[in-house]
Design a protein around this motif. Sequence first.
Motif, PDB file in Angstrom:
ATOM      1  N   VAL A   1     -15.027 -11.974  -1.599  1.00 23.90           N
ATOM      2  CA  VAL A   1     -14.242 -12.683  -2.482  1.00 23.90           C
ATOM      3  C   VAL A   1     -12.553 -11.762  -2.116  1.00 23.90           C
ATOM      4  CG1 VAL A   1     -14.458 -13.625  -4.320  1.00 23.90           C
ATOM      5  CG2 VAL A   1     -14.847 -11.125  -4.616  1.00 23.90           C
ATOM      6  N   PHE A   2     -11.585 -12.063  -1.585  1.00 24.06           N
ATOM      7  CA  PHE A   2     -10.074 -10.926  -1.566  1.00 24.06           C
ATOM      8  C   PHE A   2     -10.369 -10.096  -2.837  1.00 24.06           C
ATOM      9  CE2 PHE A   2      -5.568 -11.108  -0.026  1.00 24.06           C
ATOM     10  CZ  PHE A   2      -5.963  -9.797   1.470  1.00 24.06           C
ATOM     11  N   ALA A   3      -8.800  -9.240  -2.060  1.00 21.55           N
ATOM     12  CA  ALA A   3      -8.310  -8.687  -3.053  1.00 21.55           C
ATOM     13  C   ALA A   3      -7.126  -8.901  -3.473  1.00 21.55           C
ATOM     14  CB  ALA A   3      -8.875  -6.776  -2.619  1.00 21.55           C
ATOM     15  N   GLY A   4      -7.170  -9.644  -4.400  1.00 22.29           N
ATOM     16  CA  GLY A   4      -6.085  -9.797  -4.852  1.00 22.29           C
ATOM     17  C   GLY A   4      -5.649 -11.932  -4.919  1.00 22.29           C
ATOM     18  N   LYS A   5      -5.148 -12.137  -5.800  1.00 22.55           N
ATOM     19  CA  LYS A   5      -4.715 -13.903  -5.652  1.00 22.55           C
ATOM     20  C   LYS A   5      -3.830 -14.094  -4.243  1.00 22.55           C
ATOM     21  CE  LYS A   5      -1.272 -14.621  -9.323  1.00 22.55           C
ATOM     22  NZ  LYS A   5      -1.132 -14.306 -11.014  1.00 22.55           N
ATOM     23  N   ASP A   6      -2.718 -13.372  -4.194  1.00 26.45           N
ATOM     24  CA  ASP A   6      -1.793 -13.938  -2.922  1.00 26.45           C
ATOM     25  C   ASP A   6      -1.677 -12.288  -2.421  1.00 26.45           C
ATOM     26  OD1 ASP A   6      -0.243 -12.201  -5.332  1.00 26.45           O
ATOM     27  OD2 ASP A   6       0.294 -14.369  -5.729  1.00 26.45           O
ATOM     28  N   PRO A   7      -0.218 -12.195  -1.632  1.00 25.03           N
ATOM     29  CA  PRO A   7       0.262 -11.265  -0.972  1.00 25.03           C
ATOM     30  C   PRO A   7       1.221 -10.516  -1.717  1.00 25.03           C
ATOM     31  CG  PRO A   7       0.676 -13.377   0.147  1.00 25.03           C
ATOM     32  CD  PRO A   7      -0.051 -13.564  -0.860  1.00 25.03           C
ATOM     33  N   ASP A   8       1.325 -10.699  -3.078  1.00 25.59           N
ATOM     34  CA  ASP A   8       2.056  -9.399  -3.112  1.00 25.59           C
ATOM     35  C   ASP A   8       0.702  -8.631  -3.947  1.00 25.59           C
ATOM     36  OD1 ASP A   8       4.707  -9.967  -2.822  1.00 25.59           O
ATOM     37  OD2 ASP A   8       5.143 -11.715  -4.617  1.00 25.59           O
ATOM     38  N   THR A   9       0.275  -9.645  -4.583  1.00 28.13           N
ATOM     39  CA  THR A   9      -0.928  -8.626  -5.521  1.00 28.13           C
ATOM     40  C   THR A   9      -1.843  -8.085  -4.347  1.00 28.13           C
ATOM     41  OG1 THR A   9      -1.750 -10.588  -7.210  1.00 28.13           O
ATOM     42  CG2 THR A   9      -3.298  -8.839  -7.337  1.00 28.13           C
ATOM     43  N   PHE A  10      -2.246  -8.571  -3.633  1.00 26.84           N
ATOM     44  CA  PHE A  10      -3.005  -7.260  -2.696  1.00 26.84           C
ATOM     45  C   PHE A  10      -2.232  -5.729  -2.310  1.00 26.84           C
ATOM     46  CE2 PHE A  10      -3.921  -6.688   2.232  1.00 26.84           C
ATOM     47  CZ  PHE A  10      -5.177  -6.176   1.543  1.00 26.84           C
ATOM     48  N   HIS A  11      -0.553  -6.516  -1.578  1.00 26.80           N
ATOM     49  CA  HIS A  11       0.454  -4.916  -1.351  1.00 26.80           C
ATOM     50  C   HIS A  11       0.235  -4.142  -2.608  1.00 26.80           C
ATOM     51  CE1 HIS A  11       3.639  -3.408  -0.070  1.00 26.80           C
ATOM     52  NE2 HIS A  11       3.968  -3.524   0.997  1.00 26.80           N
ATOM     53  N   GLY A  12       0.658  -4.896  -3.633  1.00 19.59           N
ATOM     54  CA  GLY A  12       0.260  -4.004  -4.670  1.00 19.59           C
ATOM     55  C   GLY A  12      -0.665  -3.509  -4.878  1.00 19.59           C
ATOM     56  N   PHE A  13      -1.455  -3.740  -5.114  1.00 18.22           N
ATOM     57  CA  PHE A  13      -3.258  -2.740  -4.629  1.00 18.22           C
ATOM     58  C   PHE A  13      -3.017  -1.862  -3.995  1.00 18.22           C
ATOM     59  CE2 PHE A  13      -7.848  -3.520  -4.542  1.00 18.22           C
ATOM     60  CZ  PHE A  13      -8.104  -2.950  -5.547  1.00 18.22           C
ATOM     61  N   LEU A  14      -2.762  -1.886  -2.937  1.00 18.95           N
ATOM     62  CA  LEU A  14      -3.071  -1.415  -1.815  1.00 18.95           C
ATOM     63  C   LEU A  14      -2.049   0.043  -1.887  1.00 18.95           C
ATOM     64  CD1 LEU A  14      -3.778  -3.145   1.722  1.00 18.95           C
ATOM     65  CD2 LEU A  14      -5.899  -2.406   0.296  1.00 18.95           C
ATOM     66  N   SER A  15      -0.951  -0.575  -2.207  1.00 18.22           N
ATOM     67  CA  SER A  15       0.396   0.831  -2.779  1.00 18.22           C
ATOM     68  C   SER A  15      -0.385   1.793  -2.855  1.00 18.22           C
ATOM     69  CB  SER A  15       1.348   0.041  -2.592  1.00 18.22           C
ATOM     70  OG  SER A  15       1.597  -1.251  -2.021  1.00 18.22           O
ATOM     71  N   THR A  16      -1.103   1.539  -4.295  1.00 16.21           N
ATOM     72  CA  THR A  16      -1.780   2.453  -4.799  1.00 16.21           C
ATOM     73  C   THR A  16      -2.457   3.243  -4.590  1.00 16.21           C
ATOM     74  OG1 THR A  16      -3.930   1.261  -5.496  1.00 16.21           O
ATOM     75  CG2 THR A  16      -1.842   0.266  -7.451  1.00 16.21           C
ATOM     76  N   MET A  17      -3.295   3.568  -3.333  1.00 17.97           N
ATOM     77  CA  MET A  17      -4.262   4.119  -3.039  1.00 17.97           C
ATOM     78  C   MET A  17      -3.532   5.172  -1.931  1.00 17.97           C
ATOM     79  SD  MET A  17      -6.805   2.092  -2.150  1.00 17.97           S
ATOM     80  CE  MET A  17      -7.422   0.137  -3.463  1.00 17.97           C
ATOM     81  N   LEU A  18      -1.754   4.901  -1.313  1.00 20.99           N
ATOM     82  CA  LEU A  18      -1.356   5.659  -0.427  1.00 20.99           C
ATOM     83  C   LEU A  18      -1.060   7.423  -1.190  1.00 20.99           C
ATOM     84  CD1 LEU A  18       1.337   3.397   0.257  1.00 20.99           C
ATOM     85  CD2 LEU A  18      -0.284   4.097   1.832  1.00 20.99           C
ATOM     86  N   PRO A  19      -1.043   8.399  -0.609  1.00 18.39           N
ATOM     87  CA  PRO A  19      -1.158   9.870  -0.850  1.00 18.39           C
ATOM     88  C   PRO A  19       0.238  10.273  -0.998  1.00 18.39           C
ATOM     89  CG  PRO A  19      -1.530   9.494   1.741  1.00 18.39           C
ATOM     90  CD  PRO A  19      -1.674   7.928   0.574  1.00 18.39           C
ATOM     91  N   ASP A  20       0.149  11.104  -2.448  1.00 19.39           N
ATOM     92  CA  ASP A  20       1.248  11.201  -3.028  1.00 19.39           C
ATOM     93  C   ASP A  20       1.876  12.701  -1.879  1.00 19.39           C
ATOM     94  OD1 ASP A  20      -0.185  13.734  -3.379  1.00 19.39           O
ATOM     95  OD2 ASP A  20      -0.630  12.946  -5.270  1.00 19.39           O
ATOM     96  N   GLU A  21       3.004  13.149  -1.730  1.00 20.44           N
ATOM     97  CA  GLU A  21       3.227  14.180  -0.797  1.00 20.44           C
ATOM     98  C   GLU A  21       2.798  14.636  -1.134  1.00 20.44           C
ATOM     99  OE1 GLU A  21       4.564  13.042  -4.131  1.00 20.44           O
ATOM    100  OE2 GLU A  21       6.756  12.624  -3.950  1.00 20.44           O
TER     101      GLU A  21
END
Length: 327
Positions: A126-146
């Motif tokens: 199964v893919f991580a999200g129903k559409d590209p926007d959901t997937f992009h948002g999901f991966l974005s939560t994993m980006l490190p902070d400053e």
Amino acid sequence: MKNYFVSLIGASVLSAFCGSALAQDGKIQAADMVALFEKMSGQHPGHRKAHARGLCATGVFIPSPNDLFKGAPLLHNGELPVVMRFSLGGGDPDADERVAGVRGVGIQIKLPDGSIHHFTGNNFPVFAGKDPDTFHGFLSTMLPDESGKSDPAKTLAYAEEHPSVKAHMAWAQNAQAPASFANVEYYGLHTFYYESADKERTKFRWRLSPDLGIKNLTADEIMSKPSDFLADALAEQLQEGPVSFTLIASIGQEEDSTNDPSVQWPAVREKVELGAIRLTDSGGEQCKPLNFDPNVFSAGFSPSDDPVLRMRSAAYAISFGKRLSGQ
């Protein structure tokens, strides 16, 4: 969370994002996805932006003609040459092959008339999200902070608001390290169609099942392996005997989703063998100039309206262009 991060990047990234230029709602473009991949894995000029570490293999496709796919040139031209690229998820070309997580495959089958057919898949169902926007948002939560740290709480909160990512999260949390690329089951994720000459239309999803069986490394085996063991593992299997896979189509019913790769079809769906892939050699540079776009088909086959599938071609093309130009 670290292993999950690696799994997610590997699995869904290159396989899932290569289609048209825009997501269905016009918000996320393919270039946005590629830029996000580069942020998550770092800059590695001259390499794929996802599934950067890989291994090429060659062989033959031995078709299994059947009534549901009758007349398909892919299945009615005898044995056909195959080039396959196995890979780890993520954009690091030096990734540790002992780490559990995503494994991918790109398959190019060449027909006598010069046309080609691609199958591109991953080891997650199964893919991580129903559409590209959901997937992009999901991966974005994993980006490190400053400070260079990521916050798992952000990812968990996002999942609660976007439940279509949960099934993939559950898979990633239990993913293991395969003993060989030849001991992995790969899933096409998306819905496709075949239309015969008499206009009969077959709705299907595919998977590639290893004839040597699924095998994962134990904790002790992981400790004893070098970080780059997969090329030797496949070469040794080829010396010992046949290495092959069975290509299987699950036949969809009217109620089965055509545009949401985060949802699996019921396991009871009819299964049809499309053929077998038998490997004859591994290693080499045959895959280097290839772009395994999952929207490249032989006659009779067509894509569904899956927005993730549509986006993949453009994302693959951008990554391909950057790689060939040394970016």
